[in-house]
Each structure stands twice: as C-alpha cells, then as structure tokens.
Scaffold this motif. Structure first.
Motif, PDB file in Angstrom:
ATOM      1  N   MET A   1      29.378  31.630  21.754  1.00  0.00           N
ATOM      2  CA  MET A   1      30.497  32.218  21.041  1.00  0.00           C
ATOM      3  C   MET A   1      31.427  31.131  20.552  1.00  0.00           C
ATOM      4  SD  MET A   1      33.258  33.767  23.725  1.00  0.00           S
ATOM      5  CE  MET A   1      34.367  33.912  22.323  1.00  0.00           C
ATOM      6  N   THR A   2      32.155  31.419  19.476  1.00  0.00           N
ATOM      7  CA  THR A   2      33.155  30.509  18.948  1.00  0.00           C
ATOM      8  C   THR A   2      34.444  31.273  18.690  1.00  0.00           C
ATOM      9  OG1 THR A   2      32.530  30.864  16.639  1.00  0.00           O
ATOM     10  CG2 THR A   2      31.381  29.104  17.822  1.00  0.00           C
ATOM     11  N   MET A   3      35.551  30.556  18.754  1.00  0.00           N
ATOM     12  CA  MET A   3      36.853  31.123  18.421  1.00  0.00           C
ATOM     13  C   MET A   3      37.447  30.313  17.284  1.00  0.00           C
ATOM     14  SD  MET A   3      36.896  33.580  20.537  1.00  0.00           S
ATOM     15  CE  MET A   3      38.514  34.162  20.056  1.00  0.00           C
ATOM     16  N   GLN A   4      37.937  31.007  16.247  1.00  0.00           N
ATOM     17  CA  GLN A   4      38.530  30.348  15.080  1.00  0.00           C
ATOM     18  C   GLN A   4      39.910  30.932  14.812  1.00  0.00           C
ATOM     19  OE1 GLN A   4      37.444  27.826  12.566  1.00  0.00           O
ATOM     20  NE2 GLN A   4      39.663  28.081  12.396  1.00  0.00           N
ATOM     21  N   HIS A   5      40.931  30.067  14.866  1.00  0.00           N
ATOM     22  CA  HIS A   5      42.283  30.519  14.546  1.00  0.00           C
ATOM     23  C   HIS A   5      42.398  30.793  13.054  1.00  0.00           C
ATOM     24  CE1 HIS A   5      46.613  29.811  13.506  1.00  0.00           C
ATOM     25  NE2 HIS A   5      46.727  30.695  14.473  1.00  0.00           N
ATOM     26  N   GLY A   6      43.144  31.846  12.709  1.00  0.00           N
ATOM     27  CA  GLY A   6      43.343  32.187  11.309  1.00  0.00           C
ATOM     28  C   GLY A   6      44.167  33.444  11.181  1.00  0.00           C
TER      29      GLY A   6
ATOM     30  N   ASN B   1      39.925  21.879  18.209  1.00  0.00           N
ATOM     31  CA  ASN B   1      39.153  21.362  17.083  1.00  0.00           C
ATOM     32  C   ASN B   1      40.093  21.319  15.885  1.00  0.00           C
ATOM     33  OD1 ASN B   1      37.422  20.772  14.979  1.00  0.00           O
ATOM     34  ND2 ASN B   1      35.861  22.266  15.564  1.00  0.00           N
ATOM     35  N   SER B   2      40.338  20.143  15.362  1.00  0.00           N
ATOM     36  CA  SER B   2      41.294  19.999  14.257  1.00  0.00           C
ATOM     37  C   SER B   2      40.740  20.502  12.933  1.00  0.00           C
ATOM     38  CB  SER B   2      41.709  18.528  14.121  1.00  0.00           C
ATOM     39  OG  SER B   2      40.574  17.720  13.832  1.00  0.00           O
ATOM     40  N   ALA B   3      39.438  20.794  12.871  1.00  0.00           N
ATOM     41  CA  ALA B   3      38.835  21.161  11.589  1.00  0.00           C
ATOM     42  C   ALA B   3      37.932  22.382  11.675  1.00  0.00           C
ATOM     43  CB  ALA B   3      38.058  19.973  11.023  1.00  0.00           C
ATOM     44  N   GLY B   4      38.087  23.223  12.689  1.00  0.00           N
ATOM     45  CA  GLY B   4      37.216  24.394  12.763  1.00  0.00           C
ATOM     46  C   GLY B   4      37.288  25.103  14.086  1.00  0.00           C
ATOM     47  N   ALA B   5      36.183  25.737  14.444  1.00  0.00           N
ATOM     48  CA  ALA B   5      36.146  26.612  15.612  1.00  0.00           C
ATOM     49  C   ALA B   5      35.902  25.848  16.899  1.00  0.00           C
ATOM     50  CB  ALA B   5      35.059  27.671  15.431  1.00  0.00           C
ATOM     51  N   VAL B   6      36.259  26.479  18.016  1.00  0.00           N
ATOM     52  CA  VAL B   6      35.981  25.979  19.361  1.00  0.00           C
ATOM     53  C   VAL B   6      34.852  26.816  19.936  1.00  0.00           C
ATOM     54  CG1 VAL B   6      36.881  25.691  21.696  1.00  0.00           C
ATOM     55  CG2 VAL B   6      38.322  25.138  19.721  1.00  0.00           C
TER      56      VAL B   6
ATOM     57  N   ALA C   1      33.600  35.317  10.085  1.00  0.00           N
ATOM     58  CA  ALA C   1      34.472  34.896   8.999  1.00  0.00           C
ATOM     59  C   ALA C   1      34.337  33.406   8.770  1.00  0.00           C
ATOM     60  CB  ALA C   1      35.923  35.254   9.321  1.00  0.00           C
ATOM     61  N   ALA C   2      34.202  33.023   7.507  1.00  0.00           N
ATOM     62  CA  ALA C   2      34.053  31.607   7.169  1.00  0.00           C
ATOM     63  C   ALA C   2      35.435  30.991   7.029  1.00  0.00           C
ATOM     64  CB  ALA C   2      33.257  31.475   5.879  1.00  0.00           C
ATOM     65  N   GLN C   3      36.076  30.688   8.154  1.00  0.00           N
ATOM     66  CA  GLN C   3      37.403  30.120   8.171  1.00  0.00           C
ATOM     67  C   GLN C   3      37.343  28.651   8.555  1.00  0.00           C
ATOM     68  OE1 GLN C   3      40.158  32.376  10.523  1.00  0.00           O
ATOM     69  NE2 GLN C   3      39.318  34.334   9.880  1.00  0.00           N
ATOM     70  N   GLN C   4      38.318  27.884   8.052  1.00  0.00           N
ATOM     71  CA  GLN C   4      38.458  26.490   8.397  1.00  0.00           C
ATOM     72  C   GLN C   4      39.899  26.258   8.846  1.00  0.00           C
ATOM     73  OE1 GLN C   4      35.862  24.378   8.483  1.00  0.00           O
ATOM     74  NE2 GLN C   4      34.544  26.039   7.796  1.00  0.00           N
ATOM     75  N   GLY C   5      40.110  25.124   9.524  1.00  0.00           N
ATOM     76  CA  GLY C   5      41.438  24.801  10.003  1.00  0.00           C
ATOM     77  C   GLY C   5      41.436  24.592  11.494  1.00  0.00           C
ATOM     78  N   PRO C   6      42.551  24.104  12.054  1.00  0.00           N
ATOM     79  CA  PRO C   6      42.595  23.774  13.481  1.00  0.00           C
ATOM     80  C   PRO C   6      42.564  25.001  14.377  1.00  0.00           C
ATOM     81  CG  PRO C   6      44.765  23.552  12.504  1.00  0.00           C
ATOM     82  CD  PRO C   6      43.820  23.826  11.369  1.00  0.00           C
ATOM     83  N   THR C   7      41.938  24.840  15.534  1.00  0.00           N
ATOM     84  CA  THR C   7      41.871  25.897  16.544  1.00  0.00           C
ATOM     85  C   THR C   7      42.078  25.288  17.913  1.00  0.00           C
ATOM     86  OG1 THR C   7      40.319  27.239  15.244  1.00  0.00           O
ATOM     87  CG2 THR C   7      40.416  27.673  17.611  1.00  0.00           C
ATOM     88  N   THR C   8      42.909  25.943  18.732  1.00  0.00           N
ATOM     89  CA  THR C   8      43.079  25.565  20.130  1.00  0.00           C
ATOM     90  C   THR C   8      42.922  26.812  20.984  1.00  0.00           C
ATOM     91  OG1 THR C   8      44.623  23.787  19.585  1.00  0.00           O
ATOM     92  CG2 THR C   8      44.620  24.565  21.857  1.00  0.00           C
TER      93      THR C   8
END
Length: 223
Positions: free
Chosen positions: A124-129, A87-92, A31-38
């Motif tokens: 692998m990456t994790m993206q909050h959304g 990451n304040s602007a994307g995935a970890v 998924a092409a998501q943006q935004g902070p992730t922890t």
C-alpha cells in the motif's frame, strides 16, 4: 414486492461481492498525484477495521459484511521508520497483512458467498493531496470469491496482474478514516447463472485506521 428470478440475483451478487472484497482492503481508483507526503508517527504499527458495515449494491441485490480488518504482524502494517516515512516527491509505501472478511450476508435467499485470500501480504502507498489517497496493490488473483446455493460461480479479483485501488484518506483523532467509492476488476467463471461477462462492480465502505502502539497518537498523512 415481487421476488426476482434466481439467475439475475446470483449473477449480480457474485460481481458485487467480488468487487466489494477487493475494495474493502484499501480500495478505489489510484490517483496520479505528485508532491511531498509524510506519514506519522514514524515506525508506528497500524490496524484498520470496518466502521459500521460494507454494502455492495447492484440492482435489487445487497451484500453486507459486518466485519473486516487488517492488523500488524510479521513486519507488516508498519509506518516506515524515519526518514522513509517522508517522500519529498511522491507517495510513502508500506506492506499490509491481507484483511479478513467475516459475517457477510445477502438479501438473496439461498445464495451464499465465501472469500479466500491467496496472497497474505499486499503493498500500500499513501499520497498527500486534495484529497489524500491510500492506494493498495492487490497481487494477481489475490482474492477469490465463490458462491454456492442457487448458483455456483467463482470470481477472481485482479485476474490479469496486480491492480492498484485507492480510497480517500481523512486525518482524524484518535482514528483516521479511509473511505471507498469505487469499482474493481473481476473475472467470473462457472455454469448456468454465473455472470461470466462481468468485468467490474461497485463498492462502498469506510475503514477506521488507528495506531496499534499508541491509540492516542493517530496515524496521519500530511505534506
């Protein structure tokens, strides 16, 4: 119920099994998501194990695997240490040890499958959304599925380069879950009965992800 002719089950089985193996690791469409992730806890080791069974269905063919997992080791399967777990602007991002796949069976008589993992480490990456997404990048040719018995074929997953596939992440306690409902790219070679025109196939499975250091402190993905 009539028994299907060998050529059709063999063709469908190979495509389904190849896609299933790819998706079991951390699969689905990225998924092409943006935004902070922890991702927390920072620095924790994590493992993922199949919850129940993974089922690949195509036509009258059902492929079921009872076990698949990836565990920490060699510096992999680790949540990044702070501050890199945010990451304040994307995935970890992190790396995982390639999962194994065992205790697989099919409802097609006399058709068997084996799985080889050609690269031991994947990204692998994790993206909050809404929802949160775990995306795994399988290296080019990272998985090869072969069939034997009524039909001898070879299916290569992500044949043309690295492929990112994603699953839906749900926070839980003590285990979070990563659920897949997706399709994966494959290239099939072989002789009579092999689905050489197959390019992708569906897969469904759910993994439980736990903190290997402290099971009482779940792995979570937040903003």
């Amino acid at each position: 119920m009539s028994v299907p002719r060998p050529i059709a089950p063999a063709r469908v089985l190979l495509a389904a099994a190849a896609a299933g193996v790819l998706a079991l690791t951390w699969g689905g469409s990225a998924a092409a998501q943006q935004g902070p992730t922890t991702v927390a806890p920072a620095g924790a080791a994590f493992e993922a194990a199949l919850s129940g069974s993974a089922t690949f269905t195509a036509g009258s063919v059902v492929v079921t695997c009872q076990a698949s997992s990836t565990s920490p080791g060699n510096g992999n399967n680790l949540v990044p240490a702070a501050p890199d777990n945010h990451n304040s602007a994307g995935a970890v991002s992190s790396t995982i040890n390639a999962p194994d796949f065992t205790d697989c069976s099919t409802n097609v008589p006399f058709v068997y499958a084996t799985v080889a993992v050609n690269d031991p480490v994947w990204e692998m990456t994790m993206q909050h959304g809404s929802p949160s997404v775990g995306t795994m990048v399988i290296p080019a040719g990272g998985i090869v599925v072969t069939t034997s018995g009524l039909s001898s074929c070879t299916a290569t997953v992500s044949p043309n380069g690295p492929v990112g596939i994603g699953g839906t992440w749900t926070n839980g306690d003590p285990a979070s879950t990563l659920a897949f409902d997706t399709a994966a790219p494959v290239e099939v070679t072989g002789g009579f009965g092999c689905p050489t025109d197959a390019t992708e196939a569906p897969f469904q499975a759910t993994y439980e992800v736990t903190n290997a250091d402290d099971p009482s402190s779940p792995i979570t993905v937040t903003g």
